[in-house]
Design a protein around this motif. Structure first.
Motif, PDB file in Angstrom:
ATOM      1  N   LYS A 178       0.832  -1.206   0.000  1.00 27.93           N
ATOM      2  CA  LYS A 178       0.000   0.000   0.000  1.00 27.93           C
ATOM      3  C   LYS A 178       0.867   1.256   0.000  1.00 27.93           C
ATOM      4  O   LYS A 178       0.524   2.255  -0.650  1.00 27.93           O
ATOM      5  N   SER A 179       1.997   1.230   0.703  1.00 29.25           N
ATOM      6  CA  SER A 179       2.906   2.379   0.722  1.00 29.25           C
ATOM      7  C   SER A 179       3.494   2.640  -0.659  1.00 29.25           C
ATOM      8  O   SER A 179       3.562   3.786  -1.112  1.00 29.25           O
ATOM      9  N   VAL A 180       3.911   1.580  -1.331  1.00 28.57           N
ATOM     10  CA  VAL A 180       4.468   1.738  -2.675  1.00 28.57           C
ATOM     11  C   VAL A 180       3.396   2.272  -3.616  1.00 28.57           C
ATOM     12  O   VAL A 180       3.641   3.162  -4.437  1.00 28.57           O
ATOM     13  N   GLY A 181       2.179   1.741  -3.468  1.00 22.36           N
ATOM     14  CA  GLY A 181       1.067   2.239  -4.268  1.00 22.36           C
ATOM     15  C   GLY A 181       0.779   3.708  -4.018  1.00 22.36           C
ATOM     16  O   GLY A 181       0.449   4.455  -4.949  1.00 22.36           O
ATOM     17  N   ASP A 182       0.930   4.143  -2.769  1.00 17.42           N
ATOM     18  CA  ASP A 182       0.712   5.549  -2.440  1.00 17.42           C
ATOM     19  C   ASP A 182       1.723   6.435  -3.149  1.00 17.42           C
ATOM     20  O   ASP A 182       1.360   7.494  -3.695  1.00 17.42           O
ATOM     21  N   LEU A 183       2.979   6.018  -3.150  1.00 14.62           N
ATOM     22  CA  LEU A 183       4.018   6.786  -3.848  1.00 14.62           C
ATOM     23  C   LEU A 183       3.702   6.901  -5.337  1.00 14.62           C
ATOM     24  O   LEU A 183       3.789   7.988  -5.928  1.00 14.62           O
ATOM     25  N   ILE A 184       3.324   5.792  -5.946  1.00 14.37           N
ATOM     26  CA  ILE A 184       3.025   5.788  -7.379  1.00 14.37           C
ATOM     27  C   ILE A 184       1.805   6.651  -7.681  1.00 14.37           C
ATOM     28  O   ILE A 184       1.795   7.422  -8.653  1.00 14.37           O
ATOM     29  N   ALA A 185       0.771   6.544  -6.849  1.00 15.58           N
ATOM     30  CA  ALA A 185      -0.428   7.364  -7.053  1.00 15.58           C
ATOM     31  C   ALA A 185      -0.110   8.845  -6.947  1.00 15.58           C
ATOM     32  O   ALA A 185      -0.679   9.666  -7.690  1.00 15.58           O
ATOM     33  N   LYS A 186       0.798   9.215  -6.061  1.00 21.03           N
ATOM     34  CA  LYS A 186       1.204  10.620  -5.936  1.00 21.03           C
ATOM     35  C   LYS A 186       1.904  11.099  -7.208  1.00 21.03           C
ATOM     36  O   LYS A 186       1.709  12.242  -7.648  1.00 21.03           O
ATOM     37  N   VAL A 187       2.734  10.251  -7.806  1.00 20.85           N
ATOM     38  CA  VAL A 187       3.404  10.617  -9.056  1.00 20.85           C
ATOM     39  C   VAL A 187       2.379  10.770 -10.184  1.00 20.85           C
ATOM     40  O   VAL A 187       2.464  11.698 -10.995  1.00 20.85           O
ATOM     41  N   ILE A 188       1.414   9.870 -10.236  1.00 21.35           N
ATOM     42  CA  ILE A 188       0.379   9.968 -11.262  1.00 21.35           C
ATOM     43  C   ILE A 188      -0.431  11.249 -11.076  1.00 21.35           C
ATOM     44  O   ILE A 188      -0.789  11.921 -12.048  1.00 21.35           O
ATOM     45  N   ASP A 189      -0.692  11.596  -9.835  1.00 18.98           N
ATOM     46  CA  ASP A 189      -1.438  12.825  -9.542  1.00 18.98           C
ATOM     47  C   ASP A 189      -0.637  14.072  -9.881  1.00 18.98           C
ATOM     48  O   ASP A 189      -1.192  15.090 -10.296  1.00 18.98           O
ATOM     49  N   ASN A 190       0.677  13.996  -9.729  1.00 19.12           N
ATOM     50  CA  ASN A 190       1.572  15.123 -10.015  1.00 19.12           C
ATOM     51  C   ASN A 190       2.749  14.608 -10.835  1.00 19.12           C
ATOM     52  O   ASN A 190       3.808  14.284 -10.288  1.00 19.12           O
ATOM     53  N   PRO A 191       2.589  14.489 -12.161  1.00 19.22           N
ATOM     54  CA  PRO A 191       3.609  13.853 -12.997  1.00 19.22           C
ATOM     55  C   PRO A 191       4.979  14.529 -12.985  1.00 19.22           C
ATOM     56  O   PRO A 191       5.964  13.922 -13.396  1.00 19.22           O
ATOM     57  N   ALA A 192       5.053  15.775 -12.502  1.00 18.43           N
ATOM     58  CA  ALA A 192       6.356  16.435 -12.398  1.00 18.43           C
ATOM     59  C   ALA A 192       7.158  15.934 -11.203  1.00 18.43           C
ATOM     60  O   ALA A 192       8.366  16.218 -11.095  1.00 18.43           O
ATOM     61  N   LEU A 193       6.522  15.158 -10.332  1.00 22.93           N
ATOM     62  CA  LEU A 193       7.166  14.655  -9.126  1.00 22.93           C
ATOM     63  C   LEU A 193       8.119  13.502  -9.464  1.00 22.93           C
ATOM     64  O   LEU A 193       7.748  12.566 -10.173  1.00 22.93           O
ATOM     65  N   HIS A 194       9.343  13.584  -8.968  1.00 29.13           N
ATOM     66  CA  HIS A 194      10.335  12.502  -9.087  1.00 29.13           C
ATOM     67  C   HIS A 194      10.704  12.165 -10.534  1.00 29.13           C
ATOM     68  O   HIS A 194      11.083  11.016 -10.824  1.00 29.13           O
ATOM     69  N   VAL A 195      10.626  13.125 -11.439  1.00 28.00           N
ATOM     70  CA  VAL A 195      11.071  12.860 -12.811  1.00 28.00           C
ATOM     71  C   VAL A 195      12.582  12.600 -12.803  1.00 28.00           C
ATOM     72  O   VAL A 195      13.358  13.355 -12.210  1.00 28.00           O
ATOM     73  N   GLY A 196      12.998  11.518 -13.442  1.00 23.89           N
ATOM     74  CA  GLY A 196      14.413  11.167 -13.493  1.00 23.89           C
ATOM     75  C   GLY A 196      14.945  10.564 -12.213  1.00 23.89           C
ATOM     76  O   GLY A 196      16.153  10.373 -12.069  1.00 23.89           O
TER      77      GLY A 196
END
Length: 212
Positions: free
Chosen positions: A176-194
């Motif tokens: 669930k934690s890993v899913g939360d991180l991924i969902a945050k990136v999908i919600d804000n695609p500029a997050l963690h680029v590269g």
């Protein structure tokens, strides 16, 4: 509207992401999975399902076309070939944003006895994962690589991250934690680029995961 393609959508991490996106009014999900028997029958209203294999070039190209972000939750001895297929389809379709889940240990980045134990258990299995990571990093895509610790099923969101080149922390993390991180990136695609992120639950250092 953001169009999100989830590859390996029946996976346990992916299922948390699908749930997290289910009520997002501005998200349209495409769920690609190989086995229709793994459908729950309760797929969200904002999701359409595609049955197939990412190594089917025609099917993958059709699935990728028109997407804004691709999240790959894939496994297997041929993971490097699957990664190359995803990269090629995205490049052909002009889709840039990719989130790819791999594994801890692909850079021999786990310190101490836990690193020795983990290498002994899964070291040989990680070779295609490392090749997949190298392909993603060389792709020219706007990628985020996620390298989770040993996965557990606790219904919790509690995690921290480490960067590529830093020693891996902890031993475990919830799906669930890993899913939360991924969902945050999908919600804000500029997050963690590269970014190439190790993901673990804080304060879980040890010689091996608690459940082993």
């Amino acid at each position: 509207m953001r169009n999100v393609l989830i590859l390996g959508a029946s996976g346990q991490i992916a299922q948390w992401v699908v749930k997290a996106l289910a009520d997002a009014p501005d998200v349209r999900q495409t769920l690609l999975l190989r086995d229709p028997k793994k459908l729950t029958g309760h797929e969200p209203a904002n999701a359409q399902v595609v049955i197939g294999n990412v190594l089917d070039k025609k099917l993958l190209k059709a699935a990728v076309t028109g997407q804004d972000i691709v999240y790959a939750n894939l496994i297997g001895e041929d993971l490097d070939k699957q990664a190359q297929a995803v990269i090629a389809a995205m490049q052909a379709a002009g889709v840039k944003r990719l989130v790819f889940v791999l594994s801890l240990g692909i850079y021999d980045e786990i310190p101490g006895k836990f690193g020795e134990w983990s290498q002994a258990i899964i070291g040989e299995d990680l070779k295609p994962y490392r090749r997949a990571a190298d392909a993603v990093e060389a792709s020219g895509l706007d990628y985020t690589i996620v390298r989770p610790a040993w996965l557990m099923d606790e219904d919790e969101v509690d995690y921290e991250t480490t960067a590529k080149g830093e020693p891996f922390k902890g031993t475990v993390v919830s799906r669930k934690s890993v899913g939360d991180l991924i969902a945050k990136v999908i919600d804000n695609p500029a997050l963690h680029v590269g970014a190439n992120l190790g993901v673990n639950k804080p304060h879980t250092d040890g010689d091996k995961p608690y459940f082993m």
